[in-house]
Structures are given as structure tokens and as C-alpha cells.
Design a protein around this motif. Structure first.
Motif, PDB file in Angstrom:
ATOM      1  N   ILE A 297       0.833  -1.210   0.000  1.00 44.65           N
ATOM      2  CA  ILE A 297       0.000   0.000   0.000  1.00 44.65           C
ATOM      3  C   ILE A 297       0.866   1.258   0.000  1.00 44.65           C
ATOM      4  CG2 ILE A 297      -1.610   1.372   1.371  1.00 44.65           C
ATOM      5  CD1 ILE A 297      -2.943  -1.269   2.206  1.00 44.65           C
ATOM      6  N   TYR A 298       1.922   1.256   0.824  1.00 46.82           N
ATOM      7  CA  TYR A 298       2.816   2.424   0.824  1.00 46.82           C
ATOM      8  C   TYR A 298       3.408   2.652  -0.570  1.00 46.82           C
ATOM      9  CZ  TYR A 298       2.893   3.395   5.865  1.00 46.82           C
ATOM     10  OH  TYR A 298       2.561   3.765   7.139  1.00 46.82           O
ATOM     11  N   GLU A 299       3.765   1.570  -1.265  1.00 49.83           N
ATOM     12  CA  GLU A 299       4.311   1.737  -2.613  1.00 49.83           C
ATOM     13  C   GLU A 299       3.249   2.289  -3.566  1.00 49.83           C
ATOM     14  OE1 GLU A 299       6.750  -0.581  -6.149  1.00 49.83           O
ATOM     15  OE2 GLU A 299       6.174  -1.697  -4.346  1.00 49.83           O
ATOM     16  N   ILE A 300       2.026   1.769  -3.473  1.00 53.11           N
ATOM     17  CA  ILE A 300       0.934   2.270  -4.308  1.00 53.11           C
ATOM     18  C   ILE A 300       0.735   3.768  -4.078  1.00 53.11           C
ATOM     19  CG2 ILE A 300      -1.581   2.212  -4.617  1.00 53.11           C
ATOM     20  CD1 ILE A 300      -1.388  -0.839  -4.035  1.00 53.11           C
ATOM     21  N   MET A 301       0.871   4.185  -2.815  1.00 58.91           N
ATOM     22  CA  MET A 301       0.666   5.593  -2.455  1.00 58.91           C
ATOM     23  C   MET A 301       1.871   6.460  -2.811  1.00 58.91           C
ATOM     24  SD  MET A 301      -1.158   4.906   1.252  1.00 58.91           S
ATOM     25  CE  MET A 301      -1.246   6.633   1.725  1.00 58.91           C
ATOM     26  N   GLY A 302       2.965   5.845  -3.265  1.00 58.05           N
ATOM     27  CA  GLY A 302       4.169   6.598  -3.608  1.00 58.05           C
ATOM     28  C   GLY A 302       5.044   6.919  -2.419  1.00 58.05           C
ATOM     29  N   ASP A 303       4.730   6.323  -1.269  1.00 59.05           N
ATOM     30  CA  ASP A 303       5.527   6.556  -0.060  1.00 59.05           C
ATOM     31  C   ASP A 303       6.592   5.460   0.029  1.00 59.05           C
ATOM     32  OD1 ASP A 303       6.570   7.066   2.418  1.00 59.05           O
ATOM     33  OD2 ASP A 303       4.639   7.230   3.444  1.00 59.05           O
ATOM     34  N   TYR A 304       7.619   5.592  -0.818  1.00 58.94           N
ATOM     35  CA  TYR A 304       8.622   4.537  -0.942  1.00 58.94           C
ATOM     36  C   TYR A 304       9.485   4.395   0.318  1.00 58.94           C
ATOM     37  CZ  TYR A 304       7.235   5.139  -5.782  1.00 58.94           C
ATOM     38  OH  TYR A 304       6.504   5.236  -6.923  1.00 58.94           O
ATOM     39  N   ALA A 305       9.687   5.489   1.035  1.00 63.71           N
ATOM     40  CA  ALA A 305      10.502   5.432   2.251  1.00 63.71           C
ATOM     41  C   ALA A 305       9.839   4.537   3.301  1.00 63.71           C
ATOM     42  CB  ALA A 305      10.733   6.834   2.804  1.00 63.71           C
ATOM     43  N   ASN A 306       8.535   4.725   3.507  1.00 69.70           N
ATOM     44  CA  ASN A 306       7.833   3.893   4.483  1.00 69.70           C
ATOM     45  C   ASN A 306       7.675   2.456   4.001  1.00 69.70           C
ATOM     46  OD1 ASN A 306       7.254   5.212   6.964  1.00 69.70           O
ATOM     47  ND2 ASN A 306       5.843   6.579   5.886  1.00 69.70           N
ATOM     48  N   ALA A 307       7.575   2.281   2.682  1.00 60.13           N
ATOM     49  CA  ALA A 307       7.529   0.926   2.138  1.00 60.13           C
ATOM     50  C   ALA A 307       8.848   0.204   2.442  1.00 60.13           C
ATOM     51  CB  ALA A 307       7.279   0.961   0.632  1.00 60.13           C
ATOM     52  N   ALA A 308       9.970   0.917   2.265  1.00 60.67           N
ATOM     53  CA  ALA A 308      11.286   0.330   2.558  1.00 60.67           C
ATOM     54  C   ALA A 308      11.424   0.028   4.049  1.00 60.67           C
ATOM     55  CB  ALA A 308      12.401   1.272   2.098  1.00 60.67           C
ATOM     56  N   GLU A 338      13.941  -6.077  -2.494  1.00 56.51           N
ATOM     57  CA  GLU A 338      12.783  -5.188  -2.547  1.00 56.51           C
ATOM     58  C   GLU A 338      13.056  -3.895  -1.776  1.00 56.51           C
ATOM     59  OE1 GLU A 338       9.376  -5.295  -4.020  1.00 56.51           O
ATOM     60  OE2 GLU A 338      10.889  -6.276  -5.267  1.00 56.51           O
ATOM     61  N   LYS A 339      13.681  -4.024  -0.616  1.00 56.12           N
ATOM     62  CA  LYS A 339      14.015  -2.839   0.173  1.00 56.12           C
ATOM     63  C   LYS A 339      14.947  -1.917  -0.625  1.00 56.12           C
ATOM     64  CE  LYS A 339      16.647  -1.255   4.147  1.00 56.12           C
ATOM     65  NZ  LYS A 339      17.584  -1.631   5.232  1.00 56.12           N
ATOM     66  N   ALA A 340      15.979  -2.503  -1.257  1.00 51.83           N
ATOM     67  CA  ALA A 340      16.920  -1.709  -2.042  1.00 51.83           C
ATOM     68  C   ALA A 340      16.219  -1.017  -3.220  1.00 51.83           C
ATOM     69  CB  ALA A 340      18.057  -2.605  -2.545  1.00 51.83           C
ATOM     70  N   ARG A 341      15.308  -1.732  -3.868  1.00 46.20           N
ATOM     71  CA  ARG A 341      14.559  -1.152  -4.992  1.00 46.20           C
ATOM     72  C   ARG A 341      13.732   0.051  -4.537  1.00 46.20           C
ATOM     73  NH1 ARG A 341       9.488  -1.382  -6.895  1.00 46.20           N
ATOM     74  NH2 ARG A 341       8.830  -2.833  -5.254  1.00 46.20           N
ATOM     75  N   LEU A 342      13.077  -0.102  -3.388  1.00 45.37           N
ATOM     76  CA  LEU A 342      12.221   0.967  -2.873  1.00 45.37           C
ATOM     77  C   LEU A 342      13.044   2.170  -2.417  1.00 45.37           C
ATOM     78  CD1 LEU A 342       9.792  -1.369  -0.920  1.00 45.37           C
ATOM     79  CD2 LEU A 342       9.120   0.142  -2.811  1.00 45.37           C
ATOM     80  N   LEU A 343      14.197   1.900  -1.824  1.00 43.96           N
ATOM     81  CA  LEU A 343      15.071   3.008  -1.405  1.00 43.96           C
ATOM     82  C   LEU A 343      15.560   3.781  -2.603  1.00 43.96           C
ATOM     83  CD1 LEU A 343      17.164   1.370   1.491  1.00 43.96           C
ATOM     84  CD2 LEU A 343      15.466   3.216   1.679  1.00 43.96           C
ATOM     85  N   ALA A 344      15.831   3.075  -3.702  1.00 52.89           N
ATOM     86  CA  ALA A 344      16.264   3.746  -4.930  1.00 52.89           C
ATOM     87  C   ALA A 344      15.154   4.654  -5.458  1.00 52.89           C
ATOM     88  CB  ALA A 344      16.665   2.725  -5.983  1.00 52.89           C
ATOM     89  N   LEU A 345      13.913   4.208  -5.362  1.00 52.08           N
ATOM     90  CA  LEU A 345      12.788   5.023  -5.787  1.00 52.08           C
ATOM     91  C   LEU A 345      12.591   6.228  -4.871  1.00 52.08           C
ATOM     92  CD1 LEU A 345      10.218   2.202  -6.656  1.00 52.08           C
ATOM     93  CD2 LEU A 345      11.320   3.760  -8.280  1.00 52.08           C
ATOM     94  N   ALA A 346      12.855   6.005  -3.554  1.00 51.56           N
ATOM     95  CA  ALA A 346      12.687   7.103  -2.600  1.00 51.56           C
ATOM     96  C   ALA A 346      13.734   8.183  -2.811  1.00 51.56           C
ATOM     97  CB  ALA A 346      12.763   6.554  -1.170  1.00 51.56           C
TER      98      ALA A 346
END
Length: 346
Positions: A297-308, A338-346
């Protein structure tokens, strides 16, 4: 039989002297002598070549029980994203032989299905990568979108490709053949509801609810999803809210309610209830499902930091509650990627 004695037995069977075996392995004859006399053990890197020289599997070098070999196969697939071709064939041959053994038939059937899925999943990841690259090169052309539907669960417009008729037919036959088993009814309901076949779902839900082993929470949850599939959102919401009010500390009720609101795209409410479900779960080790829902859900919302950050919690759960490591289970390395991918997006 001890490993040293097994090596000696296989060497005699192959008609090799210690010197000849040592030459094939690229080591000194004294090393072979030490193995056979239990003075030393072969290095783990020598085992594949030993097995090749003797024309056996690595497992055949040891006197493993069938259960140990089945455990080894399962653990190897859990730990690795892709199996080498020779290992795949070895596992496939062993499991096919065990399909005829009444004692091990059930587990061998499950594991050979896992083996083929494991290989399919490894190949599917490659197909996904190249299909995406093809689409990037020609974004206005049809060509590989159907591949992504099959490999990565992408939605498709065509109803004839998107419907779940084959799954419905399979689970309906399974439920009819096993009328007292609850799970086939649940899988059937999942697929009927996904296709908005609500009248059929209603009839099968009645049969499910009559079962002695039917999960009491799911009896009501399915009614809410049927209402949602009929586009009667207020009725579905009411069912779930009544259930939650009656059992506010039941982790199963909380999780299913979070799932319901996530399916409705009411994301903030879903996160809140997922968190309550995770906190209310007193079992150890806990499953990661609620945290996965939160991360998605955090990723869907664009909140990549909280997703990570949520993946940090997932990794902690896998390592400290389940005792898993990157070496023993691929889910840990997948979570870290997945964490690394999300941090890169953040």
C-alpha cells in the motif's frame, strides 16, 4: 555406510585404484587414502566431481533416508532462486520414482509440483525481463503484453483471457468430490467472486457455511465480498464493520478486514487495521502477510521510504522469528532486494 567406506565401495565398483581416482579428481593419492580410512573428509567442492566420476548423485555418496532426501530437495529450492540443470534433473528423477511409493507419494507429489513451479518461476522472471524490454522498445505495439499477463499477473482487457473459468471448473469438481473439505469451497468462492459470478457464489457459500469445519469468520467475510462484487458497497462495509465491532482483538478478523479495505482501495484505513492485526497476533513466529500488505500500500501511495521501512520489519521477522538467513531461504534475499529497490525510488 560412512562416507569414506562409500567412496571405497564406489571406487572398487568403478574399477579404479586410489591413484587413478586421485588423478581424475586432480588431488594426491594420499588424500583418497585418508578419506577411505576416515582420517579426513573430502572438501565440499570435491563432492560434485566425485559424484560425476562414480556416475551417481551427490546424495548417493551419503546414506540419506528418503525423508532426508525429500527435506534436502525442499530446502534447496527454498534457498535458491534457480537450480542448475543437473540438480533439477536429479531431483526430478528421484521424485518421479517416489511417486510410486505409497508412503511418500503425497509429499513427493507436492515437491515435484514445487520443483516444476520453481523452474517455471525462474524462467518466468527472465521472460518478464525481456518482455518489458521489448515493450520499452516499441511501446505503441502489441506483442509481449500477454507474456506479462502470464508471468507477472498483469491485467488484460480481453475477458476471455482474464476470466477464471478453468479454476472455477477445477475447484467445483474438487468440492463435489470432497463435500466435507472446506478449502475447495473457499478457492471456488475466490474465483467466482473474482469473476462477479455472485449468484453461483451465493449458492456455494451456503454449502460452505453448512460445513462443520467452515471458518466462522470467513462465512461472513465471503458475504461481504459477494456484496462488493454485486456493487453493493454499503452492504459489504456493514458486514465487515459489524464483524470488527464484535471481535476487535481477533487477529484473523482484523487481517480480513484490512484485506477488504485494501481491495476497496481505502488504503489509510487498511494500513491502520493491518497494523492492529499484526500487533494482535500472539503466535510465534508470525506470518509476514500483514506487513506485506502495508508495504504494498505504501508503494501504491508513492511513499517509498515507508515501504522500505516496512521491509526492514519483514527482514527482522524472517531473521529473528523464523530464524532464516539469505543462505537458507531466498525470501530473505528477496526482501532485501525489494528494500533496495524501494530506497532507490525514494
Amino acid at each position: 555406510m560412512e562416507l569414506g567406506k562409500k567412496i571405497k565401495h564406489l571406487r572398487f565398483k568403478a574399477g579404479l585404484t586410489q591413484e587413478q581416482l586421485a588423478e581424475k579428481l586432480g588431488i594426491g593419492a594420499q588424500s583418497v587414502s585418508k578419506w577411505e580410512n576416515a582420517v579426513a573428509m573430502p572438501d565440499i567442492t570435491s563432492l560434485p566431481l566425485l559424484a560425476e566420476v562414480f556416475g551417481v548423485s551427490i546424495d548417493d555418496l551419503f546414506d540419506l533416508t528418503t525423508e532426508q532426501r525429500l527435506n534436502r530437495i525442499e530446502n534447496r529450492m527454498d534457498a535458491e532462486d534457480e537450480l542448475p540443470a543437473d540438480i533439477f534433473r536429479e531431483f526430478e528423477s528421484f521424485l518421479q520414482a517416489e511417486l510410486n511409493d505409497a508412503k511418500n507419494q503425497k509429499r513427493a507429489t507436492e515437491l515435484i509440483a514445487y520443483l516444476y513451479w520453481h523452474r517455471m518461476n525462474a524462467e518466468a522472471q527472465k521472460a518478464t525481463r525481456y518482455a518489458k524490454e521489448a515493450i520499452r522498445r516499441a511501446p505503441n505495439e502489441k506483442g509481449c503484453q500477454w507474456i506479462l499477463n502470464k508471468t507477472d499477473n498483469h491485467a488484460v482487457w480481453d475477458w476471455n483471457m482474464a476470466n477464471h473459468t478453468k479454476a472455477v471448473n477445477f475447484y467445483r469438481e474438487l468440492a463435489e468430490a470432497n463435500p466435507d473439505a472446506a478449502l475447495p469451497y473457499m478457492y471456488l468462492l475466490d474465483n467466482l467472486i473474482a469473476d462477479h459470478r455472485t449468484d453461483e457464489a451465493e449458492r456455494w457459500l451456503e454449502r460452505f457455511c453448512a460445513l462443520e469445519k467452515a471458518h466462522p469468520v470467513m462465512k461472513r467475510v465471503y458475504r461481504a465480498y459477494i456484496a462488493l462484487a454485486r456493487f453493493d458497497e454499503p452492504a459489504g462495509d456493514q458486514i465487515m464493520e459489524d464483524l470488527l465491532a464484535e471481535q476487535p482483538d481477533n487477529d484473523s478478523v482484523l487481517f480480513e478486514t484490512a484485506q477488504y479495505y485494501a481491495a476497496k482501495a481505502d488504503y489509510k484505513k487498511a494500513i491502520n487495521i493491518y497494523e492492529r492485526a499484526f500487533a494482535a497476533d500472539t503466535k510465534r513466529p508470525r506470518f509476514q502477510d500483514a506487513l506485506m500488505g502495508i508495504a504494498d500500500i505504501y508503494e501504491i501511495m508513492g511513499d517509498y521510504a515507508n515501504a522500505a521501512k516496512t521491509y526492514d520489519r519483514i527482514i527482522d521477522l524472517l531473521e529473528n522469528e523464523w530464524g532464516l538467513t539469505e543462505e537458507t531461504d531466498s525470501s530473505v534475499s528477496s526482501a532485501k532486494k525489494e528494500k533496495a529497490r524501494l530506497l532507490a525510488l525514494a
